[in-house]
Design a protein around this motif. Sequence first.
Motif, PDB file in Angstrom:
ATOM      1  N   SER A 225       2.111  39.755  58.483  1.00  5.02           N
ATOM      2  CA  SER A 225       1.405  38.501  58.255  1.00  5.02           C
ATOM      3  C   SER A 225       0.489  38.540  57.029  1.00  5.02           C
ATOM      4  N   PHE A 226       0.566  39.587  56.237  1.00  4.77           N
ATOM      5  CA  PHE A 226      -0.293  39.715  55.059  1.00  4.77           C
ATOM      6  C   PHE A 226       0.012  38.606  54.070  1.00  4.77           C
ATOM      7  N   GLY A 227      -0.992  37.798  53.745  1.00  6.43           N
ATOM      8  CA  GLY A 227      -0.836  36.725  52.773  1.00  6.43           C
ATOM      9  C   GLY A 227      -0.151  35.485  53.310  1.00  6.43           C
ATOM     10  N   ILE A 228      -0.029  35.384  54.612  1.00  5.83           N
ATOM     11  CA  ILE A 228       0.623  34.215  55.209  1.00  5.83           C
ATOM     12  C   ILE A 228      -0.409  33.444  56.020  1.00  5.83           C
ATOM     13  N   ASN A 229      -0.559  32.187  55.695  1.00  6.49           N
ATOM     14  CA  ASN A 229      -1.507  31.333  56.397  1.00  6.49           C
ATOM     15  C   ASN A 229      -1.095  31.219  57.862  1.00  6.49           C
ATOM     16  N   PRO A 230      -2.046  31.297  58.792  1.00  5.34           N
ATOM     17  CA  PRO A 230      -1.709  31.207  60.219  1.00  5.34           C
ATOM     18  C   PRO A 230      -1.005  29.900  60.603  1.00  5.34           C
TER      19      PRO A 230
ATOM     20  N   MET B   6       2.983  41.188  44.198  1.00  3.47           N
ATOM     21  CA  MET B   6       2.816  42.363  43.353  1.00  3.47           C
ATOM     22  C   MET B   6       3.309  43.624  44.068  1.00  3.47           C
ATOM     23  N   LEU B   7       2.961  43.752  45.344  1.00  4.25           N
ATOM     24  CA  LEU B   7       3.416  44.914  46.121  1.00  4.25           C
ATOM     25  C   LEU B   7       4.933  44.989  46.145  1.00  4.25           C
ATOM     26  N   HIS B   8       5.575  43.847  46.352  1.00  2.00           N
ATOM     27  CA  HIS B   8       7.036  43.801  46.361  1.00  2.00           C
ATOM     28  C   HIS B   8       7.597  44.334  45.043  1.00  2.00           C
ATOM     29  N   ASN B   9       7.033  43.870  43.941  1.00  4.35           N
ATOM     30  CA  ASN B   9       7.510  44.297  42.633  1.00  4.35           C
ATOM     31  C   ASN B   9       7.161  45.746  42.313  1.00  4.35           C
TER      32      ASN B   9
ATOM     33  N   HIS C 229      -8.830  31.066  50.825  1.00  2.00           N
ATOM     34  CA  HIS C 229      -8.730  31.577  49.457  1.00  2.00           C
ATOM     35  C   HIS C 229      -8.268  33.037  49.468  1.00  2.00           C
ATOM     36  N   ALA C 230      -8.797  33.827  50.402  1.00  2.00           N
ATOM     37  CA  ALA C 230      -8.394  35.229  50.526  1.00  2.00           C
ATOM     38  C   ALA C 230      -6.908  35.336  50.870  1.00  2.00           C
ATOM     39  N   ILE C 231      -6.450  34.510  51.801  1.00  2.00           N
ATOM     40  CA  ILE C 231      -5.028  34.533  52.175  1.00  2.00           C
ATOM     41  C   ILE C 231      -4.160  34.219  50.961  1.00  2.00           C
ATOM     42  N   HIS C 232      -4.571  33.244  50.182  1.00  2.00           N
ATOM     43  CA  HIS C 232      -3.837  32.883  48.962  1.00  2.00           C
ATOM     44  C   HIS C 232      -3.735  34.090  48.025  1.00  2.00           C
ATOM     45  N   HIS C 233      -4.831  34.797  47.836  1.00  2.00           N
ATOM     46  CA  HIS C 233      -4.785  35.971  46.959  1.00  2.00           C
ATOM     47  C   HIS C 233      -3.998  37.117  47.586  1.00  2.00           C
ATOM     48  N   TYR C 234      -4.046  37.243  48.888  1.00  2.00           N
ATOM     49  CA  TYR C 234      -3.222  38.248  49.556  1.00  2.00           C
ATOM     50  C   TYR C 234      -1.737  37.952  49.304  1.00  2.00           C
ATOM     51  N   ALA C 235      -1.371  36.670  49.251  1.00  2.00           N
ATOM     52  CA  ALA C 235       0.024  36.320  48.958  1.00  2.00           C
ATOM     53  C   ALA C 235       0.397  36.793  47.553  1.00  2.00           C
ATOM     54  N   SER C 236      -0.510  36.605  46.602  1.00  2.00           N
ATOM     55  CA  SER C 236      -0.261  37.103  45.241  1.00  2.00           C
ATOM     56  C   SER C 236      -0.143  38.616  45.247  1.00  2.00           C
ATOM     57  N   ILE C 237      -0.997  39.272  46.002  1.00  2.00           N
ATOM     58  CA  ILE C 237      -0.924  40.731  46.127  1.00  2.00           C
ATOM     59  C   ILE C 237       0.402  41.135  46.758  1.00  2.00           C
ATOM     60  N   GLY C 238       0.859  40.379  47.749  1.00  2.00           N
ATOM     61  CA  GLY C 238       2.152  40.655  48.376  1.00  2.00           C
ATOM     62  C   GLY C 238       3.291  40.615  47.372  1.00  2.00           C
TER      63      GLY C 238
ATOM     64  N   THR D 229       1.211  45.577  35.358  1.00  2.00           N
ATOM     65  CA  THR D 229       2.494  45.347  34.690  1.00  2.00           C
ATOM     66  C   THR D 229       3.298  44.189  35.272  1.00  2.00           C
ATOM     67  N   ILE D 230       2.815  43.568  36.345  1.00  2.00           N
ATOM     68  CA  ILE D 230       3.617  42.537  37.023  1.00  2.00           C
ATOM     69  C   ILE D 230       3.369  41.160  36.406  1.00  2.00           C
ATOM     70  N   ALA D 231       4.469  40.578  35.890  1.00  2.00           N
ATOM     71  CA  ALA D 231       4.410  39.222  35.334  1.00  2.00           C
ATOM     72  C   ALA D 231       4.283  38.218  36.480  1.00  2.00           C
ATOM     73  N   PRO D 232       3.806  37.046  36.279  1.00  2.00           N
ATOM     74  CA  PRO D 232       3.463  36.470  34.986  1.00  2.00           C
ATOM     75  C   PRO D 232       1.997  36.631  34.587  1.00  2.00           C
ATOM     76  N   TYR D 233       1.139  37.148  35.446  1.00  2.00           N
ATOM     77  CA  TYR D 233      -0.292  37.160  35.128  1.00  2.00           C
ATOM     78  C   TYR D 233      -0.822  38.509  34.678  1.00  2.00           C
ATOM     79  N   TYR D 234      -0.099  39.576  34.952  1.00  2.00           N
ATOM     80  CA  TYR D 234      -0.494  40.913  34.531  1.00  2.00           C
ATOM     81  C   TYR D 234      -1.912  41.278  34.994  1.00  2.00           C
ATOM     82  N   SER D 235      -2.198  40.905  36.209  1.00  2.00           N
ATOM     83  CA  SER D 235      -3.463  41.296  36.830  1.00  2.00           C
ATOM     84  C   SER D 235      -3.165  42.432  37.807  1.00  2.00           C
ATOM     85  N   SER D 236      -4.207  43.054  38.307  1.00  2.00           N
ATOM     86  CA  SER D 236      -4.010  44.163  39.239  1.00  2.00           C
ATOM     87  C   SER D 236      -4.348  43.737  40.670  1.00  2.00           C
ATOM     88  N   ILE D 237      -3.871  44.512  41.602  1.00  2.00           N
ATOM     89  CA  ILE D 237      -4.250  44.309  43.000  1.00  2.00           C
ATOM     90  C   ILE D 237      -5.769  44.428  43.111  1.00  2.00           C
ATOM     91  N   GLY D 238      -6.337  45.394  42.409  1.00  2.00           N
ATOM     92  CA  GLY D 238      -7.786  45.571  42.424  1.00  2.00           C
ATOM     93  C   GLY D 238      -8.544  44.350  41.945  1.00  2.00           C
TER      94      GLY D 238
END
Length: 165
Positions: free
Chosen positions: A150-155, A138-141, A127-136, A28-37
């Motif tokens: 540090s989840f989704g944050i580049n070192p 989604m989690l917030h919303n 690439h994984a970190i980038h997607h973790y940021a998107s997941i972050g 349900t999270i805009a703008p992409y409406y994808s899931s964490i999974g």
Amino acid sequence: MTEDIVKNLEKGKYLLEHIHQEKYTDKTIAPYYSSIGSHIRHVLDMFNCVFIGCESSIVNFTKRERNCNVENYISYGLDYFDSIINKLNKLTAADLDKELKIVDDLGSGLCSVKSTLGAVLAQSHIHAIHHYASIGYMLHNLEVCLPTDSFGINPTTPQKVYADK
């Protein structure tokens, strides 16, 4: 290097161990409406492509597994994490120098470049970190706490940027 990649993947695994199934598949999270999974599946598919490609020395990112069970069921995601982490843990420093041909479609059809296992694993890690940021996001919303600060944050991101939160 592989230890850092494993640590990052363990953050994703920790998330799966602590998130509710309904939040994992929520679209349900805009703008992409994808899931964490779907993000988890995509991240792990990239690593899986690397390991499959090692056998032939050709990593083709257009031929990802895309196992919908990983998107839809936390248990499959956890098993996929374990599989990738086990493969990473078996690598030696010498393995990282293995030469590979990387194949992908960057928008104009298939192209290929020479690389090494170490380089493509580093790329997959970022690439994984980038997607973790998107997941972050989604989690917030979804009003779910991040698994770590540090989840989704580049070192390489300056600590001050997110330490004041």
